[in-house]
Design a protein around this motif. Structure first.
Motif, PDB file in Angstrom:
ATOM      1  N   GLY A   1      37.864  12.026  -2.713  1.00  0.00           N
ATOM      2  CA  GLY A   1      37.765  10.581  -2.899  1.00  0.00           C
ATOM      3  C   GLY A   1      36.331  10.103  -2.785  1.00  0.00           C
ATOM      4  O   GLY A   1      35.863   9.273  -3.579  1.00  0.00           O
ATOM      5  N   LEU A   2      35.640  10.629  -1.801  1.00  0.00           N
ATOM      6  CA  LEU A   2      34.225  10.288  -1.639  1.00  0.00           C
ATOM      7  C   LEU A   2      33.414  10.788  -2.832  1.00  0.00           C
ATOM      8  O   LEU A   2      32.526  10.081  -3.323  1.00  0.00           O
ATOM      9  N   ALA A   3      33.740  11.976  -3.301  1.00  0.00           N
ATOM     10  CA  ALA A   3      33.020  12.527  -4.457  1.00  0.00           C
ATOM     11  C   ALA A   3      33.237  11.659  -5.690  1.00  0.00           C
ATOM     12  O   ALA A   3      32.287  11.348  -6.412  1.00  0.00           O
ATOM     13  N   ALA A   4      34.473  11.253  -5.926  1.00  0.00           N
ATOM     14  CA  ALA A   4      34.760  10.405  -7.085  1.00  0.00           C
ATOM     15  C   ALA A   4      34.043   9.068  -6.970  1.00  0.00           C
ATOM     16  O   ALA A   4      33.493   8.556  -7.952  1.00  0.00           O
ATOM     17  N   THR A   5      34.034   8.497  -5.776  1.00  0.00           N
ATOM     18  CA  THR A   5      33.350   7.219  -5.568  1.00  0.00           C
ATOM     19  C   THR A   5      31.847   7.362  -5.790  1.00  0.00           C
ATOM     20  O   THR A   5      31.224   6.508  -6.432  1.00  0.00           O
TER      21      THR A   5
END
Length: 93
Positions: free
Chosen positions: A46-50
């Motif tokens: 999720g952090l990577a996508a954000t």
């Protein structure tokens, strides 16, 4: 000026070898940084996508703003006969 010891002047010495290794140290550090970042992204997708989405939007917005400013403000207006162009000024009455 600093005087170099004789061991640093000769290319086959240990000092020259270590100086050559120091030149490649930055590449090894960057590789470790990239591996660490990819590992962190795998643990929290999720952090990577954000982060990727934020970077993409920022780069896209910057490119769009530059294109508009370049087209409107920086490039000269294309006029066929630039010497015959006039400026119209309106004055308040």
């Amino acid at each position: 000026m600093r005087r170099m010891p004789a061991t640093e002047k000769r290319p086959g010495t240990a000092a020259a070898y270590h100086r050559g290794m120091r030149d490649w140290l930055w590449l090894e550090r960057r590789t470790q940084d990239i591996r660490h970042a990819l590992g962190r992204f795998r643990r929290s997708p999720g952090l990577a996508a954000t982060a990727i989405l934020t970077l993409g939007l920022g780069i896209g917005a910057s490119s769009t703003i530059f294109s508009v400013v370049n087209g409107v403000l920086l490039r000269p207006i294309a006029i066929q006969q630039s010497c015959s162009s006039t400026m119209m000024i309106s004055s308040p009455r």
